[in-house]
Design a protein around this motif. Structure first.
Motif, PDB file in Angstrom:
ATOM      1  N   VAL A   1      10.125   2.528  31.733  1.00 20.82           N
ATOM      2  CA  VAL A   1       9.273   2.713  32.914  1.00 20.82           C
ATOM      3  C   VAL A   1       8.567   4.051  32.801  1.00 20.82           C
ATOM      4  CG1 VAL A   1       9.209   2.882  35.433  1.00 20.82           C
ATOM      5  CG2 VAL A   1      10.919   1.426  34.325  1.00 20.82           C
ATOM      6  N   ARG A   2       7.295   4.040  33.115  1.00 15.08           N
ATOM      7  CA  ARG A   2       6.571   5.307  33.175  1.00 15.08           C
ATOM      8  C   ARG A   2       5.792   5.396  34.465  1.00 15.08           C
ATOM      9  NH1 ARG A   2       4.449   7.301  27.223  1.00 15.08           N
ATOM     10  NH2 ARG A   2       6.536   7.218  26.379  1.00 15.08           N
ATOM     11  N   VAL A   3       5.758   6.580  35.013  1.00 10.99           N
ATOM     12  CA  VAL A   3       4.923   6.805  36.190  1.00 10.99           C
ATOM     13  C   VAL A   3       4.014   7.967  35.852  1.00 10.99           C
ATOM     14  CG1 VAL A   3       4.859   7.513  38.586  1.00 10.99           C
ATOM     15  CG2 VAL A   3       6.640   5.951  37.798  1.00 10.99           C
ATOM     16  N   PHE A   4       2.760   7.753  36.101  1.00 14.41           N
ATOM     17  CA  PHE A   4       1.768   8.757  35.768  1.00 14.41           C
ATOM     18  C   PHE A   4       1.140   9.287  37.041  1.00 14.41           C
ATOM     19  CE2 PHE A   4      -2.144  10.436  34.085  1.00 14.41           C
ATOM     20  CZ  PHE A   4      -1.749  10.937  32.857  1.00 14.41           C
ATOM     21  N   ARG A   5       1.064  10.605  37.158  1.00 13.66           N
ATOM     22  CA  ARG A   5       0.436  11.179  38.341  1.00 13.66           C
ATOM     23  C   ARG A   5      -0.976  11.621  38.002  1.00 13.66           C
ATOM     24  NH1 ARG A   5       1.817  12.849  43.233  1.00 13.66           N
ATOM     25  NH2 ARG A   5       4.051  12.548  42.921  1.00 13.66           N
TER      26      ARG A   5
ATOM     27  N   HIS B   1      16.738   6.524  35.070  1.00 12.78           N
ATOM     28  CA  HIS B   1      17.430   6.204  33.820  1.00 12.78           C
ATOM     29  C   HIS B   1      18.846   5.713  34.116  1.00 12.78           C
ATOM     30  CE1 HIS B   1      17.872   7.422  29.354  1.00 12.78           C
ATOM     31  NE2 HIS B   1      18.814   6.564  29.658  1.00 12.78           N
TER      32      HIS B   1
ATOM     33  N   VAL C   1       2.705  12.870  33.065  1.00 13.90           N
ATOM     34  CA  VAL C   1       3.690  11.810  33.146  1.00 13.90           C
ATOM     35  C   VAL C   1       4.803  12.323  34.039  1.00 13.90           C
ATOM     36  CG1 VAL C   1       5.374  10.462  31.903  1.00 13.90           C
ATOM     37  CG2 VAL C   1       3.128  10.873  30.907  1.00 13.90           C
ATOM     38  N   GLU C   2       4.994  11.617  35.111  1.00  8.18           N
ATOM     39  CA  GLU C   2       5.928  12.085  36.118  1.00  8.18           C
ATOM     40  C   GLU C   2       7.330  11.574  35.835  1.00  8.18           C
ATOM     41  OE1 GLU C   2       4.706  13.168  39.353  1.00  8.18           O
ATOM     42  OE2 GLU C   2       6.335  12.665  40.715  1.00  8.18           O
ATOM     43  N   LEU C   3       7.347  10.397  35.266  1.00  8.28           N
ATOM     44  CA  LEU C   3       8.637   9.766  35.041  1.00  8.28           C
ATOM     45  C   LEU C   3       8.505   8.992  33.745  1.00  8.28           C
ATOM     46  CD1 LEU C   3      10.453   7.609  37.688  1.00  8.28           C
ATOM     47  CD2 LEU C   3      10.122   6.786  35.418  1.00  8.28           C
ATOM     48  N   ASP C   4       9.505   9.042  32.919  1.00 13.45           N
ATOM     49  CA  ASP C   4       9.399   8.376  31.634  1.00 13.45           C
ATOM     50  C   ASP C   4      10.807   8.054  31.153  1.00 13.45           C
ATOM     51  OD1 ASP C   4       8.911   7.523  29.104  1.00 13.45           O
ATOM     52  OD2 ASP C   4       8.180   9.430  28.344  1.00 13.45           O
ATOM     53  N   VAL C   5      11.165   6.807  31.237  1.00 16.54           N
ATOM     54  CA  VAL C   5      12.510   6.447  30.790  1.00 16.54           C
ATOM     55  C   VAL C   5      12.482   5.224  29.888  1.00 16.54           C
ATOM     56  CG1 VAL C   5      13.621   7.352  32.847  1.00 16.54           C
ATOM     57  CG2 VAL C   5      12.991   4.965  32.770  1.00 16.54           C
TER      58      VAL C   5
ATOM     59  N   VAL D   1      13.461  12.673  38.679  1.00 17.53           N
ATOM     60  CA  VAL D   1      13.162  11.248  38.806  1.00 17.53           C
ATOM     61  C   VAL D   1      13.562  10.471  37.558  1.00 17.53           C
ATOM     62  CG1 VAL D   1      11.401  11.358  40.569  1.00 17.53           C
ATOM     63  CG2 VAL D   1      10.768  11.769  38.200  1.00 17.53           C
ATOM     64  N   SER D   2      13.331  11.067  36.402  1.00  9.94           N
ATOM     65  CA  SER D   2      13.662  10.344  35.175  1.00  9.94           C
ATOM     66  C   SER D   2      15.165  10.136  35.055  1.00  9.94           C
ATOM     67  CB  SER D   2      13.145  11.089  33.945  1.00  9.94           C
ATOM     68  OG  SER D   2      11.738  11.105  33.955  1.00  9.94           O
TER      69      SER D   2
END
Lengths: 1065, 359
Positions: free
Chosen positions: A761-765, A984, B3-7, A979-980
């Motif tokens: 999963v990735r979230v990009f701001r 995770h 990238v705010e979150l990367d798992v 958050v990661s």
């Protein structure tokens, strides 16, 4: 009292320390089912308590057994204050209700707390005694088997396919109840988890009832989703395909010759009619049809649903013409004549229905959620049909009742059905539904592949029912055939499905038809898009690859209807652009068909995201794609021309490289196509396809007229620049890797047993800067590309391997955030054999049949001339029919169409190079190669895969469906690694809980696993985050094929051969 | 824009051994990325620095999550959170508990207390081992120490079973625990030339021969391998007769010299120093009832025996032959009655000295 549920709490381990003073825990357990609760003794001062409780017995209705989960709560006893909860385990006991599934649940379950995650494990034993002799309550449907798998489960054979089942239940979302303000987050989360568990149980039970009414005993391709609508409620809905399955005796699984009998109506008549000559399917223009979807948007604003069903497809009134086709189709109704209810549902169904007297009419939707079929089942494929609709959630009159949503979906399904008809098809396969919600706006989407199914199978199916009718039915069929002059000849399985189902005269959209490059007898389109898996028997050249189109569109923030309208207006353009991108990328890879197409459009407050994923392949039966030509508007300008030449060269190089990479070398490839001069400036007004088409017709078997215009991109157009840019920036997959989003990779057949399922999963701001659409596109594209690159890197130790079933999900969780989630499986294969080609099969057949069919081509020719004009003429026409709304529709429709012409004008492909239907090397191998075995492990290893099989193994038993929903929340985000770190560990916990449940059922794998929902919300300022995950799959027991033969994939192919043969002759 | 979150989470947990080592060594994510880049992973896989960064962070996170399981390795095998193949589990554990000899050398024999832990930054500066890694290693020592402290039965076996370590590593930990428990002095300058492996060997000798457990009757005594056998220490006093009884001393000397004559170049020095050396060894034995003197056991060996020999340029072979005869000759002394204690003492001292006699 139809059942007695028994539970025993054995022991716990690794419990958390609940008493700081002693560093120990005084644990006890509450076991709850329905309203009854039992408690164990307290096991003082131990982190590894042994309770060894008595059997707790619950006497309950089987209805409750289906709905309710068994709830186990582990607590720490505290003499002075309230007992502290350590965590819970919810156990779905549904698998115990079916005699063929699990008989006992026994094992270690992670103790889960929504705030702290997994806290130790508990060993539990659960059994159910069902009193079968009692009269069944109509309310329960114990015994109906559910499968997430979208093909016939491996150890079953289908006696009958009954058709589409759907259900939807609504409830108030606990998170939005007033009480939520005063209860703890934990209590709120648990209320939600429990509610969803209950609702899923209820939904499954209701669907089960429908299946029983239809006379079936199983649901295959069961797809359940949640819609978190917020204030207006929580919706759980599901669709599936009802079937009657017979368990294959013993280990015979391997030899599964499943016949699917779609008795379902659809198949029946329809088949015949279409049979008209099976021609080719669809393709390109699916787009337009898909555009159909947007149509509704108009309606949407008015939430109420005036179902304006839109028309898009209709617009293509030609359909009407197709009506002929329809006619034939309709006849079904007619035929069904007998059957009152016949309606659109296939007559067969009707017939059957009558016979069985089950009399439910709801088979109005001849839809199948399956994506792969027994050989011979699928006769022709028309192309992708899709529909979308924008709705306002705050306008639902009775939010607590399902009616409104039912009506919405009904509307969409009707639209899909009519799209399918427009394509001359009577059924939709690979059907799925989804939603995207942002505040009060909801986009409902449905898509599938229009198809014609084989009546022969129906006939078989009929056997079960009563022979007389069946005959009748047959004779009718025959009549129809005659009428149409069509003979349903067995087309060679390797290309038959590509032949167009629709009438050439009434093509639903502009398309280039040519004679099938494989059998030479029937028409095929230049490109084929579908949502299903590549039929195993299809002839393919080279390997396939993942193709994605990505798109971002900004929209103004707005509310209510204005917002809905804005979204509706954007949708068609997005679909169109996604489609264009797909086309370009497909051509760039020198391929001509897409399988597993999934277009997701996700809505956020200030933007829409579109992501289309599919697996491209070169179908041997279809013409080679033309190259891509770049054209400048101002030919005079030297520097510009230079630039264009440079780009052109890059494109040509890329195409050449790709051909090599994917081993696409059909017989004569055509330099012309690639390097041909830029076609003359085309006039916008030109009717498209006129020429090329006629030439096709004339040439009959000789298809080589080299110079059709290739696909032209005009570079002055900013969009085109963007397109080109994105075309060329897609990085190739690194050496040793392949990727696809279908079950298996076309062109690779010798899987070994290496397997790694993963979720990323990735979230990009996005920064605050004012972003343009282009800028956003670039960011979004990079995000996806980088994600893929990371996956390749991570999995490099598995090379050579293929990422299969790459399933991307995009979301806009908040303004300025883009979330991309991927679940897939990496599978190793044996490189040495990947290029072997089987060659023989099917092809020979194709050849032999050729002659008989000669007559058809003639006819076709005749028709075709007229056909050319019609579509074009008609296009505008339809628009007239619609009211004001329709006007709008037509406008954009037209617009799309125009645009389409300009761009694809010429798309024709072409390079028709080959005249012989020479069997191309198919690139498929049937090697029998036993696989290495996995290393043994002391703990039960549970494999997980999104595919329906595990290479090198045989599934011997299905233990039941796994459908789990978890919420995790934290108020110490930083401490948990940000958050990661939070996500995770949550994902790892979800995997662990799935594995534990499977192991407790006695299984060693989950197949058809999917993560259907991953909703992530954060508030870094408050140091908080929350995430909801929903996963599902089928728990199974597999055994390794130590022997000789065959990985499942291979079985498949083998099987195909056999049955294919049977079918054809 | 970031990238705010990367798992990335695999059903089978993916772990790269190289990254694991970097993590264990206490490198930051950025350092690790640098090291990996220099290592050339990128070239192999056509990846970019971003990819490497993301992968490294992911793996670091995974290791952090696994870390608490590694505290009690047995849990790793039956926990449900991570699905890790057994051979990888073994690798994770073995590497987690592995330590740097330079580091352990610094804390060997020290009390495993908070105070020592506070000084780890000095140790880190001195040894070049990152502070993070020092802490991990120190905590490992402490954890193993605490666990086995309360267990009955053989030390090495306990460590191996509780921490699922290889035999070699278990023995090393036994040595560390043994040293920490008895607080042997190892830090003096004179002892600096000795490596951890020298000490570990000696510890093994002591554990096998001088502890309560070494006698072997009752296998289930607490601390049987950690505490020296008090009775034995007491009996060692009896050995004093070898130096206090003039006759005995002379007799012993002559026996040894007879045996050695002509067999070594260092004969003269041996003869001249015999009494001194013998007094040294016997005195060490006699004083072992004092805890303080137990701590100084190694420094005493060096000062009283090894250094004099070294200054006389004995070779290792000289040492071997001398001690062998010194030990054996005592058996021939009629009036010397403490053969058993003598053997138990000299067997260990001999092998320790052999091990310690180098540059």
């Amino acid at each position: 009292m139809p059942g007695k549920l028994k539970a025993k709490i054995v022991a716990g381990r690794h419990l958390p320390v609940m008493d700081r003073a002693s560093d120990l825990t005084d644990a006890f357990v509450e076991v709850k089912f329905g309203n009854t609760t039992f408690k164990t003794d307290v096991c003082p001062k131990s982190l590894n308590p042994q309770w060894n409780s008595e059997w707790f017995k619950f006497e309950v209705d089987d209805e409750d057994l289906q709905d309710e989960p068994l709830q186990i709560t582990v607590l720490d006893h505290d003499t002075y204050s309230a007992n502290d909860a350590i965590g819970k385990v919810y156990i779905d006991i549904d698998p115990l209700l079916c005699s063929e599934a699990a008989s006992v649940i026994s094992g270690w379950f992670p103790i889960y707390d929504t705030i702290h995650g997994i806290r130790g494990e508990i060993n539990v034993l659960v059994k159910v005694d069902l009193f079968n002799d009692l009269n069944r309550f109509r309310q329960s449907s114990c015994g109906v088997k559910f499968f997430c798998t979208t093909s016939i489960p491996r150890c079953y054979r289908v006696a009958m396919v009954h058709g589409f089942v759907e259900e939807l239940v609504v409830n108030e979302d606990p998170e939005y109840q007033w009480i939520d303000r005063i209860r703890t987050p934990r209590a709120s989360n648990e209320a939600r988890q429990r509610l969803i568990s209950l609702m899923s149980g209820e939904l499954q039970r209701k669907i089960g009832l429908k299946v029983l009414e239809m006379g079936g005993n199983a649901v295959v391709g069961y797809l359940q989703c949640f819609d978190l609508e917020g204030e207006s409620g929580l919706v759980v809905r599901a669709i599936g395909t009802a079937c009657t399955l017979d368990k294959l005796s013993s280990g015979a699984a391997a030899s599964i010759n499943t016949h699917m009998h779609p008795n379902t109506a659809p198949a029946s008549n329809a088949c015949n009619s279409p049979s008209k000559d099976g021609k080719e399917p669809v393709f390109t223009e699916d787009l337009p049809s898909s555009s159909g979807p947007p149509t509704p948007f108009r309606a949407l604003p008015t939430t109420s649903s005036s179902p304006p069903p839109f028309s898009p497809s209709k617009p293509c009134s030609r359909q009407s013409s197709s009506s002929d086709t329809d006619l034939s189709l309709t006849p079904k109704t007619g035929m069904g004549s007998g059957g009152s209810a016949g309606k659109e549902a296939g007559p067969l169904k009707t017939l059957l229905r009558q016979q069985t007297q089950t009399a439910l009419e709801q088979r109005e939707f001849p839809f199948f959620t399956l994506t792969s079929f027994p050989p011979g089942f699928l006769v022709h494929v028309g192309g992708v049909v899709s529909a979308r609709s924008v709705k306002l959630l705050d306008r639902i009159h009775n939010p607590d009742e399902p009616e409104t949503r039912d009506a919405w979906w009904e509307e969409i399904r009707q639209e899909i059905k009519s799209h399918a008809k427009a394509l001359g098809c009577h059924a939709v396969v690979g059907y799925s539904e989804s939603t995207s919600i942002c505040e009060e706006v909801c986009i409902l989407s449905a898509s599938g592949t229009a198809a014609i199914l084989n009546p022969r199978y129906m006939r078989d199916g009929c056997l079960d029912i009563g022979s007389s009718d069946h005959r009748l039915f047959l004779s009718m069929c025959v009549c129809m055939f005659n009428v149409n002059c069509v003979f349903e000849e067995p087309s060679p399985p390797s290309c038959g499905f590509c032949h167009i189902p629709y009438d050439e005269l009434n093509m639903p959209f502009p398309a280039q038809l040519t004679y099938c490059y494989h059998c030479r007898r029937q028409k095929v389109p230049d490109v084929l898009f579908t949502t299903i898996d590549l039929p195993p028997e299809a002839a393919v050249t080279g390997q396939g690859c993942l193709i994605q189109a990505r798109l971002c569109r900004l929209k103004k923030k707005a509310q209510g209807e204005v917002n809905a309208t804005a979204i509706s207006n954007l949708l068609p353009f997005m679909e169109y652009e996604l489609h264009t991108q797909l086309m370009n990328k497909l051509k760039l890879r020198s391929m001509n068909a897409l399988f597993g197409l999934r277009i997701q459009i996700s809505v956020g407050e200030n933007m829409l995201l579109g992501l289309a994923s599919a697996t491209g392949v070169y179908l041997t039966a279809l013409p080679a794609p033309g190259g891509i030509q770049i054209a400048g508007k101002t030919p005079g300008d030297l520097s510009n021309e230079h630039h264009i030449l440079a780009i052109q060269k890059r494109i040509n190089d890329t195409i050449a490289k790709n051909k090599e990479l994917y081993q696409i070398n059909p017989p004569e490839l055509t330099e012309e196509a690639v390097g041909s001069p830029i076609p003359e400036p085309r006039q916008r007004s030109r009717l498209f396809r006129s020429h090329s088409e006629s030439s096709d017709e004339l040439s009959e078997l000789d298809l080589s007229h080299g110079k059709k215009d290739a696909f032209v991109l005009e570079i002055d157009d900013t969009d085109a620049v963007e397109d080109i840019h994105s075309l060329l920036t897609d990085a190739p997959t690194p050496t040793g890797f392949y990727s696809c989003n279908t079950e298996i990779m076309p062109g690779i057949y010798n899987w070994t047993s290496g397997l790694q399922m993963f979720t990323s999963v990735r979230v990009f701001r996005l920064s605050n800067a004012n972003l343009t659409n282009q800028g956003l596109n670039k960011i979004f594209t990079d995000l996806c590309e980088n994600l893929l690159k990371s996956l390749y890197f991570k999995l490099r130790s598995m090379i050579p391997c293929c990422l299969c079933h790459l399933n991307f999900t995009v979301a806009v969780p908040e303004e300025e955030l883009i979330q991309v989630a991927v679940t897939a499986v990496a599978m190793t294969f044996d490189k040495d054999q990947s290029q072997e080609k089987p060659g023989d099969r099917a092809m020979t057949k194709g050849g032999s049949e050729n002659e008989e069919q000669l007559q058809f081509p003639l006819e076709l020719c005749a028709e075709s001339t007229s056909a050319n004009n019609q579509p074009s003429a008609k296009i505008p026409a339809p628009s007239v029919d619609y009211g004001s709304f329709a006007d709008r529709c037509s406008t954009w429709l037209e617009l799309l169409r125009l645009k389409a012409h300009t761009i694809r004008r010429g798309s024709v492909k072409t390079i028709s190079s080959s005249e012989r239907c020479s069997p191309l090397p198919e690139g498929r191998s049937r090697s029998l190669r036993s696989t290495r075995s996995f290393g043994g492990s002391s703990v039960t290893v549970v494999k997980m895969t999104p595919l329906s099989f595990l290479p090198g193994t045989r599934i011997v038993k299905y233990l039941g469906i796994i459908n789990m929903f978890f919420i995790r929340e934290t108020t110490s985000l930083r401490e948990e690694g940000g958050v990661s770190g939070f996500l995770h560990s949550f994902i790892a916990e979800v995997f662990a809980m799935v594995r534990a449940h499977v192991a407790a059922l006695g299984g060693n794998a989950v197949v058809s696993y999917s993560m259907k929902e991953c909703v992530f919300m954060e508030n870094p300022n408050k140091n908080q985050a929350q995430c909801l995950i929903n996963v599902s799959g089928d728990a199974v027991i597999f055994v390794r094929d130590t022997d000789q033969e065959a990985t499942p994939a291979q079985m498949n192919t083998g099987q195909t051969c056999n049955s294919g043969t049977d079918g054809a002759t | 824009m970031s990238v705010e979150l990367d798992v990335f989470v695999g059903n089978t947990t993916i772990m790269d051994e190289e990254v694991y080592q970097l993590w264990l060594d206490g490198h930051t994510v950025n350092d690790a990325v640098k090291v990996r880049m220099e290592g050339g992973v990128l070239d192999e896989c056509e990846a970019s620095a971003d990819v490497l960064l993301s992968d490294t962070m992911d793996q670091y996170r995974t290791f952090q999550m696994c870390e608490r399981l590694l505290y009690s390795p047995a849990k790793l095998a039956n926990q449900l959170l991570f699905q890790i193949p057994p051979h990888r589990q073994a690798m994770l554990i073995e590497r987690y508990y592995a330590f740097d000899d330079v580091f352990v050398r610094e804390v060997l024999g020290k009390k495993l207390s908070k105070g020592t832990k506070k000084d780890l930054d000095d140790v880190s500066a001195k040894t070049g081992v990152t502070l993070k890694s020092c802490r991990r290693q120190f905590d490992n020592f402490k954890r193993v120490f605490k666990v086995v402290e309360e267990l009955k039965g053989p030390l090495v076996e306990n460590i191996r079973q509780h921490f699922l370590l290889s035999d070699k590593l278990a023995r090393d930990y036994a040595a560390i625990v043994f040293f920490a428990n008895n607080r042997f002095e190892t830090g003096k300058r004179k002892l600096q030339y000795l490596t951890f492996q020298d000490f570990a060997f000696c510890a093994g000798q002591l554990i096998n021969n001088w502890t309560v457990g070494a006698v072997g009757e009752n296998n289930m005594v607490e601390d049987m391998d950690v505490d020296l056998d008090k009775e034995f220490l007491q009996e060692l006093k009896e050995l004093k007769i070898l130096i206090t009884d003039k006759d005995l001393l002379d007799q012993h000397k002559s026996l040894v010299c007879t045996a050695l004559r002509g067999k070594t170049k260092a004969f003269n020095e041996m003869e001249a120093n015999f009494k001194n050396l013998s007094r040294g060894l016997v005195n060490i034995a006699a004083k072992l009832t004092n805890t303080k003197d137990v701590r100084d056991f190694f420094i005493d060996l060096v000062e009283k025996f090894i250094e004099p020999c070294r200054s006389d340029r004995w070779t290792a072979a000289d040492m071997r032959i001398y001690l062998t005869h010194y030990h054996n000759s005592a058996h021939i002394l009629d009036t010397f009655k403490h053969q058993v204690v003598w053997d138990r003492y000299m067997g260990v001292v001999k092998s320790c000295i052999f091990k310690m006699y180098h540059d």
